[in-house]
Scaffold this motif. Structure first.
Motif, short mmCIF file in Angstrom:
data_model
loop_
_atom_site.label_atom_id
_atom_site.label_comp_id
_atom_site.label_asym_id
_atom_site.label_seq_id
_atom_site.Cartn_x
_atom_site.Cartn_y
_atom_site.Cartn_z
N ARG A 1 -42.10 -81.10 -5.68
CA ARG A 1 -42.71 -80.49 -6.87
C ARG A 1 -42.24 -81.18 -8.15
O ARG A 1 -42.88 -81.07 -9.19
CB ARG A 1 -42.38 -78.99 -6.93
N ASP A 61 -46.41 -79.43 -2.90
CA ASP A 61 -45.14 -79.58 -2.19
C ASP A 61 -45.32 -79.85 -0.70
O ASP A 61 -46.41 -79.69 -0.14
CB ASP A 61 -44.31 -78.29 -2.33
N GLU A 105 -41.59 -77.06 -0.06
CA GLU A 105 -40.93 -76.86 -1.35
C GLU A 105 -40.33 -78.13 -1.96
O GLU A 105 -39.81 -78.09 -3.06
CB GLU A 105 -39.85 -75.77 -1.27
N GLY A 135 -48.68 -74.35 -5.88
CA GLY A 135 -49.20 -75.69 -6.05
C GLY A 135 -50.11 -75.88 -7.25
O GLY A 135 -50.25 -76.99 -7.75
N ALA A 156 -46.64 -80.75 -8.66
CA ALA A 156 -46.45 -79.36 -8.20
C ALA A 156 -46.92 -79.12 -6.77
O ALA A 156 -46.73 -78.02 -6.24
CB ALA A 156 -47.08 -78.34 -9.14
#
Length: 209
Positions: free
Chosen positions: A191, A185, A188, A67, A183
């Motif tokens: 981002r 998330d 995932e 992150g 970035a």
């Protein structure tokens, strides 16, 4: 450094219609809480504060993945730009560490540190850490006896009764909401979103694992 004005809990954010964002996230976001351009301007000011405080020190930047990578990259670029045009410069190295502590939108007790097994090269150096979940990492880093440790965090959430220490350099103070983008998330996803946004309840359900 001056502490930024907090973003209030009842602030509705910016309408998504005002900004470009990936269409595959339509319906997954409530609002934009910090636009990308504002992030860039604030990061430039943080870089100037770091230069004023740490100029001429030999520093190591510890970037907390995943992150923290975008904030770290932009912060380092702005420090380098200021260093090129200043009477004092910062000799700087970047080292990457990965922490994992979130499942869905909940922080878990199980925190893993990857890439921090041997940080002996930190001895006698100044440290600027960037990223979240810093408490455990700070204790680990202190064992290697750096000359000083400073923490830069783009976001600080207002959490009642929190005992967590506040970073030395803070970008924005935000409500205790789960944010994504830049970035940051959610399992995932997000981002690839430039702005920092609040994820919607339907977005949480869609990408839940």
């Amino acid at each position: 450094p001056a502490t930024p004005e907090p973003i209030n809990d009842d602030w509705p954010g910016y309408s998504l219609d005002l900004f470009n964002y990936p269409t595959h996230y339509s319906g997954d976001l409530d609002c934009v809480i910090i636009p990308h351009g504002v992030i860039m301007d604030r990061t430039e000011r943080l870089a100037r504060n770091i230069m004023d405080d740490l100029g001429d020190h030999d520093i190591v930047v510890l970037c907390v993945l995943k992150g923290g990578y975008q904030f770290c990259a932009d912060l380092v670029e702005r420090i380098k730009a200021l260093s090129r045009n200043s009477n004092h410069t910062i000799p700087m190295r970047v080292h990457f560490i990965r922490l994992r502590s979130y499942l869905n939108d909940q922080s878990t007790e199980d925190l893993h540190i990857l890439g921090a097994e041997d940080l002996s090269f930190l001895a006698g150096k100044g440290i600027v850490g960037t990223g979240k979940t810093m408490e455990t990492l700070l204790q680990h880093v202190k064992a290697f006896k750096p000359k000083m440790i400073k923490v830069a965090g783009l976001l600080v959430k207002r959490v009642q009764h929190s005992l967590a220490s506040v970073p030395d350099y803070v970008g924005f103070e935000i409500p205790n909401r789960f944010v994504v983008g830049y970035a940051l998330d959610y399992n995932e996803y997000f981002r690839d979103l430039n702005h920092i946004c609040i994820i919607s309840e339907s977005g949480k359900k869609k990408y839940k694992v």
